[in-house]
Design a protein around this motif. Sequence first.
Motif, short mmCIF file in Angstrom:
data_model
loop_
_atom_site.label_atom_id
_atom_site.label_comp_id
_atom_site.label_asym_id
_atom_site.label_seq_id
_atom_site.Cartn_x
_atom_site.Cartn_y
_atom_site.Cartn_z
N LYS A 104 16.46 17.03 26.72
CA LYS A 104 15.57 18.10 26.23
C LYS A 104 16.00 19.47 26.73
CE LYS A 104 11.27 16.07 24.90
NZ LYS A 104 9.83 16.12 24.98
N LYS A 105 16.47 19.52 27.98
CA LYS A 105 16.85 20.82 28.55
C LYS A 105 18.12 21.37 27.89
CE LYS A 105 19.52 19.06 32.44
NZ LYS A 105 19.71 19.10 33.86
N THR A 115 12.92 23.03 18.04
CA THR A 115 13.60 22.44 19.20
C THR A 115 13.12 21.01 19.42
OG1 THR A 115 13.84 24.62 20.21
CG2 THR A 115 14.03 22.72 21.67
N SER A 116 11.81 20.78 19.33
CA SER A 116 11.27 19.42 19.49
C SER A 116 11.76 18.50 18.38
CB SER A 116 9.74 19.46 19.50
OG SER A 116 9.27 20.16 20.60
N LEU A 117 11.74 18.98 17.15
CA LEU A 117 12.21 18.19 16.02
C LEU A 117 13.68 17.84 16.18
CD1 LEU A 117 11.81 16.98 13.15
CD2 LEU A 117 12.48 19.24 12.26
N PHE A 118 14.47 18.81 16.59
CA PHE A 118 15.89 18.61 16.81
C PHE A 118 16.12 17.47 17.80
CE2 PHE A 118 20.21 19.77 18.00
CZ PHE A 118 20.72 20.35 16.84
N HIS A 119 15.39 17.49 18.90
CA HIS A 119 15.51 16.45 19.92
C HIS A 119 15.13 15.08 19.35
CE1 HIS A 119 14.22 14.06 23.46
NE2 HIS A 119 15.38 14.51 23.91
N VAL A 120 14.03 15.01 18.64
CA VAL A 120 13.56 13.75 18.06
C VAL A 120 14.58 13.19 17.06
CG1 VAL A 120 11.80 12.74 16.52
CG2 VAL A 120 11.10 14.18 18.44
N VAL A 173 18.80 21.01 24.50
CA VAL A 173 18.60 21.20 23.06
C VAL A 173 18.82 22.66 22.67
CG1 VAL A 173 16.93 21.09 21.16
CG2 VAL A 173 17.07 19.22 22.81
N GLY A 174 18.23 23.58 23.42
CA GLY A 174 18.39 25.01 23.11
C GLY A 174 19.84 25.45 23.12
N LEU A 175 20.60 24.98 24.11
CA LEU A 175 22.01 25.33 24.19
C LEU A 175 22.80 24.74 23.02
CD1 LEU A 175 22.62 24.91 28.03
CD2 LEU A 175 22.46 27.05 26.73
N THR A 176 22.43 23.53 22.62
CA THR A 176 23.09 22.89 21.48
C THR A 176 22.82 23.67 20.20
OG1 THR A 176 22.92 20.74 22.56
CG2 THR A 176 23.31 20.74 20.17
N ILE A 177 21.57 24.07 20.00
CA ILE A 177 21.22 24.85 18.81
C ILE A 177 21.94 26.19 18.84
CG2 ILE A 177 19.34 26.04 17.62
CD1 ILE A 177 17.50 23.70 18.51
N LYS A 178 22.00 26.83 19.99
CA LYS A 178 22.72 28.10 20.14
C LYS A 178 24.18 27.94 19.74
CE LYS A 178 23.83 31.55 23.69
NZ LYS A 178 25.23 31.55 23.99
N ARG A 179 24.81 26.88 20.24
CA ARG A 179 26.23 26.62 19.92
C ARG A 179 26.42 26.41 18.41
NH1 ARG A 179 28.41 22.14 18.74
NH2 ARG A 179 26.82 20.85 19.69
N ILE A 180 25.54 25.66 17.79
CA ILE A 180 25.64 25.38 16.34
C ILE A 180 25.53 26.68 15.55
CG2 ILE A 180 24.42 24.30 14.41
CD1 ILE A 180 23.72 22.03 16.48
N ILE A 181 24.59 27.53 15.94
CA ILE A 181 24.38 28.80 15.23
C ILE A 181 25.60 29.71 15.41
CG2 ILE A 181 23.00 30.93 15.24
CD1 ILE A 181 20.57 29.07 15.86
#
Length: 170
Positions: A70-71, A54-59, A73-81
Amino acid sequence: MKYIKVTETHKEEHVFTLQKEGYAFDIDDNLKYSLLIDIDSLLFELNSVCELITSLFHVLYTNVGKQLKKKNVGLTIKRIIEEAGESWNWFQELDNQRNFFMHEAAPYFAVDITKGHGNYDLLIMRENIETFDDHTKFVKMSEINAVVKGFSSAKAIIQGHLIQLYKILP
């Protein structure tokens, strides 16, 4: 270390049914504690890696000039998956199991033999229970394996997404 083979060790009196309680068979302490430590370590490390991803994704998003809070990032990763056709359910299961092993209880072992010979599943009970109707009181090893498989699939999807993110740069 003495290993247990359920097929050789369990007898009818060990089997729990609604009509009668089963009886425990001994598990070598080294095996028992090693397994608990391994499961705890697996869940802890998977959770840590998810936080690092998650941190790497944001960077990396910031690096290519895309604003992503930052808040979110998790939702973005969830959507991508999920857009890749994979489930995100494993992540919540990881969080639940990690919290259980780290904070909530001392686990007990049982073996699920209900699917027949050769289809056993290790049950890790959250307390000494007498019935297995309430699934919140135990976790199956197959469910922990599903978390690992979900993580592996997600990792490849995230990696592919980040590679594509950098391919669009001039």
